[in-house]
Write a protein that holds these residues in place. Sequence first.
Motif, PDB file in Angstrom:
ATOM      1  N   GLU A 307       0.858  -1.194   0.000  1.00 11.84           N
ATOM      2  CA  GLU A 307       0.000   0.000   0.000  1.00 11.84           C
ATOM      3  C   GLU A 307       0.884   1.230   0.000  1.00 11.84           C
ATOM      4  O   GLU A 307       1.945   1.247   0.630  1.00 11.84           O
ATOM      5  CB  GLU A 307      -0.910  -0.011   1.237  1.00 11.84           C
ATOM      6  CG  GLU A 307      -1.881   1.148   1.298  1.00 11.84           C
ATOM      7  CD  GLU A 307      -2.709   1.143   2.570  1.00 11.84           C
ATOM      8  OE1 GLU A 307      -3.501   2.084   2.750  1.00 11.84           O
ATOM      9  OE2 GLU A 307      -2.556   0.194   3.374  1.00 11.84           O
ATOM     10  N   VAL A 308       0.454   2.277  -0.721  1.00 14.35           N
ATOM     11  CA  VAL A 308       1.163   3.553  -0.775  1.00 14.35           C
ATOM     12  C   VAL A 308       0.302   4.598  -0.080  1.00 14.35           C
ATOM     13  O   VAL A 308      -0.870   4.772  -0.404  1.00 14.35           O
ATOM     14  CB  VAL A 308       1.459   3.979  -2.231  1.00 14.35           C
ATOM     15  CG1 VAL A 308       2.169   5.323  -2.246  1.00 14.35           C
ATOM     16  CG2 VAL A 308       2.318   2.929  -2.922  1.00 14.35           C
ATOM     17  N   ILE A 309       0.896   5.299   0.902  1.00 11.40           N
ATOM     18  CA  ILE A 309       0.183   6.289   1.703  1.00 11.40           C
ATOM     19  C   ILE A 309       0.802   7.657   1.442  1.00 11.40           C
ATOM     20  O   ILE A 309       2.002   7.865   1.646  1.00 11.40           O
ATOM     21  CB  ILE A 309       0.265   5.954   3.211  1.00 11.40           C
ATOM     22  CG1 ILE A 309      -0.287   4.541   3.461  1.00 11.40           C
ATOM     23  CG2 ILE A 309      -0.494   6.987   4.032  1.00 11.40           C
ATOM     24  CD1 ILE A 309      -0.063   4.053   4.868  1.00 11.40           C
ATOM     25  N   ASP A 310      -0.018   8.599   0.977  1.00 10.58           N
ATOM     26  CA  ASP A 310       0.409   9.990   0.743  1.00 10.58           C
ATOM     27  C   ASP A 310       1.632  10.072  -0.174  1.00 10.58           C
ATOM     28  O   ASP A 310       2.499  10.945   0.012  1.00 10.58           O
ATOM     29  CB  ASP A 310       0.705  10.700   2.070  1.00 10.58           C
ATOM     30  CG  ASP A 310      -0.542  10.824   2.932  1.00 10.58           C
ATOM     31  OD1 ASP A 310      -1.635  10.838   2.344  1.00 10.58           O
ATOM     32  OD2 ASP A 310      -0.407  10.885   4.162  1.00 10.58           O
ATOM     33  N   LYS A 311       1.729   9.178  -1.144  1.00  4.00           N
ATOM     34  CA  LYS A 311       2.739   9.198  -2.211  1.00  4.00           C
ATOM     35  C   LYS A 311       4.147   8.872  -1.731  1.00  4.00           C
ATOM     36  O   LYS A 311       4.958   8.366  -2.501  1.00  4.00           O
ATOM     37  CB  LYS A 311       2.757  10.555  -2.929  1.00  4.00           C
ATOM     38  CG  LYS A 311       1.471  10.911  -3.635  1.00  4.00           C
ATOM     39  CD  LYS A 311       1.596  12.265  -4.313  1.00  4.00           C
ATOM     40  CE  LYS A 311       0.298  12.653  -4.999  1.00  4.00           C
ATOM     41  NZ  LYS A 311       0.394  13.962  -5.655  1.00  4.00           N
ATOM     42  N   TYR A 312       4.501   9.194  -0.482  1.00  3.44           N
ATOM     43  CA  TYR A 312       5.879   9.073  -0.020  1.00  3.44           C
ATOM     44  C   TYR A 312       6.083   7.944   0.995  1.00  3.44           C
ATOM     45  O   TYR A 312       7.223   7.659   1.346  1.00  3.44           O
ATOM     46  CB  TYR A 312       6.349  10.400   0.604  1.00  3.44           C
ATOM     47  CG  TYR A 312       6.316  11.557  -0.348  1.00  3.44           C
ATOM     48  CD1 TYR A 312       7.398  11.820  -1.192  1.00  3.44           C
ATOM     49  CD2 TYR A 312       5.221  12.402  -0.419  1.00  3.44           C
ATOM     50  CE1 TYR A 312       7.380  12.885  -2.069  1.00  3.44           C
ATOM     51  CE2 TYR A 312       5.189  13.482  -1.295  1.00  3.44           C
ATOM     52  CZ  TYR A 312       6.266  13.708  -2.111  1.00  3.44           C
ATOM     53  OH  TYR A 312       6.243  14.763  -2.987  1.00  3.44           O
ATOM     54  N   THR A 313       5.019   7.339   1.487  1.00  5.44           N
ATOM     55  CA  THR A 313       5.118   6.304   2.514  1.00  5.44           C
ATOM     56  C   THR A 313       4.494   5.013   1.988  1.00  5.44           C
ATOM     57  O   THR A 313       3.489   5.057   1.275  1.00  5.44           O
ATOM     58  CB  THR A 313       4.399   6.745   3.803  1.00  5.44           C
ATOM     59  OG1 THR A 313       4.880   8.041   4.179  1.00  5.44           O
ATOM     60  CG2 THR A 313       4.682   5.777   4.935  1.00  5.44           C
TER      61      THR A 313
END
Length: 393
Positions: A307-313
Amino acid sequence: MGKSDFLTPKAIANRIKSKGLQKLRWYCQMCQKQCRDENGFKCHCMSESHQRQLLLASENPQQFMDYFSEEFRNDFLELLRRRFGTKRVHNNIVYNEYISHREHIHMNATQWETLTDFTKWLGREGLCKVDETPKGWYIQYIDRDPETIRRQLELEKKKKQDLDDEEKTAKFIEEQVRRGLEGKEQEVPTFTELSRENDEEKVTFNLSKGACSSSGATSSKSSTLGPSALKTIGSSASVKRKESSQSSAQSKEKKKKKSALDEIMEIEEEKKRTARTDYWLQPEIVVKIITKKLGEKYHKKKGIVKEVIDKYTAVVKMIDSGDKLKLDQTHLETVIPAPGKRILVLNGGYRGNEGTLESINEKTFSATVVIETGPLKGRRVEGIQYEDISKLA
């Protein structure tokens, strides 16, 4: 009896006891000395050096409090800026990390009695954005560094320039379409009155598709097929041949126009190829952990981005142990598979397209990829950097 030597068991035990944090009530902020127990703190308070520091502080106590408050504020904001940046974070998390340092300034020596008072003061002074929630106070650092502001202005200027280029391209396409329409001859229908020379003749209409002129209205005798009927049949065949030739010419013109639009689309594709973003995480790719903060158990180990959270995490599931970790993209790097394996393009004009790794150039740290999805399927792309592609799970 003199002091113990450096390598004696007593000296080693004393050094072990002095490591790490100890009780705050046995700490003297004026002398910046940490005592290990109540007896040691009592002896320190009766010492001559401590009495001398108290006499100095009694002359101007506000000056000492202002000094400790300024040091506490600077160290706290420096940790918030360096560790968390401009992210929104709970104030207690920052404070716990700040007091983990053994030589920190204690809050009871400053002008703020509690962490909540200090958080509210940061909001009033405009140093941070603060908001209260049922879980407590959250703070967000406001970066006013001239270098950061200059970088943000440059990014905004670049975005504006890209928008201007897109507007120019749209105007150019509209101009090409307008010129194409001007060069095309538009057929204007002509209308004539219905007339017959002989009253005994019957008027017949040829209602074929696409016929909008009066040529379909021909007068002939319905009972007999004479030479006039053959003439009308021959004239209609010639008209159909003319219409077919005109339609073929129009189709050629359309093909030419489509080829011009294709050229414009290719120009746009080349322009997008140079556009890059500062985030590259995508789901279902294989990555490698490069940070040592998680210990040797996870260092240099591979995992799959779930999963990708807020593009950077990203939420990464380890391949070996199956553990799930939440990591920033700065703590990860891409994985280059063997030639012939499937990869995903993470940055550049081909971002989001899957492909096959054809070869690797170790001198330039780049790879050659064959695109397998999207409108550019089958294209062979050379010189893609290692950090722009990663192995698919």
